[in-house]
Design a protein around this motif. Sequence first.
Motif, mmCIF file in Angstrom:
data_model
loop_
_atom_site.group_PDB
_atom_site.id
_atom_site.type_symbol
_atom_site.label_atom_id
_atom_site.label_comp_id
_atom_site.label_asym_id
_atom_site.label_seq_id
_atom_site.Cartn_x
_atom_site.Cartn_y
_atom_site.Cartn_z
ATOM 1 N N GLU A 1 11.729 5.602 25.826
ATOM 2 C CA GLU A 1 13.063 5.549 26.415
ATOM 3 C C GLU A 1 12.966 4.966 27.816
ATOM 4 O OE1 GLU A 1 14.907 9.387 26.390
ATOM 5 O OE2 GLU A 1 14.590 9.681 24.247
ATOM 6 N N ARG A 2 14.099 4.543 28.345
ATOM 7 C CA ARG A 2 14.170 4.019 29.717
ATOM 8 C C ARG A 2 14.704 5.107 30.643
ATOM 9 N NH1 ARG A 2 13.241 -1.261 29.895
ATOM 10 N NH2 ARG A 2 13.700 -2.500 28.057
ATOM 11 N N SER A 3 14.086 5.220 31.803
ATOM 12 C CA SER A 3 14.526 6.198 32.797
ATOM 13 C C SER A 3 15.672 5.619 33.617
ATOM 14 C CB SER A 3 13.364 6.554 33.724
ATOM 15 O OG SER A 3 13.803 7.344 34.794
ATOM 16 N N GLU A 4 16.537 6.501 34.108
ATOM 17 C CA GLU A 4 17.622 6.077 34.993
ATOM 18 C C GLU A 4 17.095 5.713 36.380
ATOM 19 O OE1 GLU A 4 20.873 5.642 34.248
ATOM 20 O OE2 GLU A 4 20.268 6.006 32.180
ATOM 21 N N GLY A 5 15.903 6.197 36.727
ATOM 22 C CA GLY A 5 15.286 5.838 37.998
ATOM 23 C C GLY A 5 15.601 6.772 39.144
ATOM 24 N N VAL A 6 16.197 7.939 38.882
ATOM 25 C CA VAL A 6 16.533 8.903 39.935
ATOM 26 C C VAL A 6 15.627 10.116 39.773
ATOM 27 C CG1 VAL A 6 18.353 10.363 40.872
ATOM 28 C CG2 VAL A 6 18.912 8.116 39.947
ATOM 29 N N GLY A 7 15.125 10.632 40.898
ATOM 30 C CA GLY A 7 14.238 11.786 40.829
ATOM 31 C C GLY A 7 14.193 12.561 42.125
ATOM 32 N N THR A 8 13.301 13.561 42.145
ATOM 33 C CA THR A 8 13.112 14.438 43.298
ATOM 34 C C THR A 8 11.629 14.497 43.636
ATOM 35 O OG1 THR A 8 14.964 15.785 42.570
ATOM 36 C CG2 THR A 8 13.495 16.761 44.182
ATOM 37 N N VAL A 9 11.294 14.388 44.908
ATOM 38 C CA VAL A 9 9.904 14.491 45.342
ATOM 39 C C VAL A 9 9.445 15.936 45.159
ATOM 40 C CG1 VAL A 9 8.320 14.269 47.296
ATOM 41 C CG2 VAL A 9 10.156 12.609 47.004
ATOM 42 N N ARG A 10 8.403 16.136 44.392
ATOM 43 C CA ARG A 10 7.840 17.475 44.192
ATOM 44 C C ARG A 10 6.672 17.734 45.133
ATOM 45 N NH1 ARG A 10 11.606 19.925 43.331
ATOM 46 N NH2 ARG A 10 12.794 19.449 41.499
ATOM 47 N N HIS A 11 5.924 16.693 45.464
ATOM 48 C CA HIS A 11 4.801 16.828 46.388
ATOM 49 C C HIS A 11 4.574 15.485 47.060
ATOM 50 C CE1 HIS A 11 1.030 18.298 48.015
ATOM 51 N NE2 HIS A 11 0.475 17.181 47.620
ATOM 52 N N ALA A 12 4.390 15.505 48.354
ATOM 53 C CA ALA A 12 4.118 14.274 49.101
ATOM 54 C C ALA A 12 2.920 14.505 50.001
ATOM 55 C CB ALA A 12 5.332 13.880 49.942
ATOM 56 N N THR A 13 2.057 13.527 50.053
ATOM 57 C CA THR A 13 0.882 13.620 50.912
ATOM 58 C C THR A 13 0.605 12.255 51.534
ATOM 59 O OG1 THR A 13 -1.412 14.376 51.015
ATOM 60 C CG2 THR A 13 -0.793 13.105 49.095
ATOM 61 N N ILE A 14 -0.135 12.259 52.633
ATOM 62 C CA ILE A 14 -0.516 11.037 53.328
ATOM 63 C C ILE A 14 -2.004 10.825 53.077
ATOM 64 C CG2 ILE A 14 -0.700 9.879 55.559
ATOM 65 C CD1 ILE A 14 1.636 11.676 56.480
ATOM 66 N N VAL A 15 -2.352 9.631 52.585
ATOM 67 C CA VAL A 15 -3.737 9.305 52.259
ATOM 68 C C VAL A 15 -4.249 8.308 53.282
ATOM 69 C CG1 VAL A 15 -5.250 8.303 50.511
ATOM 70 C CG2 VAL A 15 -3.325 9.720 49.819
#
Length: 137
Positions: free
Chosen positions: A59-73
């Motif tokens: 299926e194709r995603s609508e492209g909208v979401g929520t950040v669950r975890h963010a980190t700086i590498v």
Amino acid sequence: MYHHSGNVARQAAGSAAGVLDPGTPDADTILFQRCTWCGTAMYHRLLCPVCQGGDLRTERSEGVGTVRHATIVHRNTPAARNVSLVEMAEGFVVRGRVMGPLIGIHSGDRVRLSTAKDPVRGEPVFQLVDEPYRAWS
């Protein structure tokens, strides 16, 4: 099953339901699979992680979401970069990069797909939908 002809083997491998075609012409959508038995949404899997079913539809995603975890590498890159886990509205989780100031990306931020494939890393790139009000940060 062994096939002596390369064409037959290629045809049989490409005809399985749920197998993602890497040559998708539309670069601004994310394709994901949904299990036809239990309805679980997943990203780039061969079997359903819940019921172990192999009958997956693409299926194709609508492209909208929520950040669950963010980190700086800081490793293996000349400059710091963002790596985030984004839970899409359809229910699957994808790893990608969120554009914006590195310090301004937090869990719970809403994002929208910018491009499905970063030319350098090959990961989806997202942009923040709106800047949430953070009085104490």
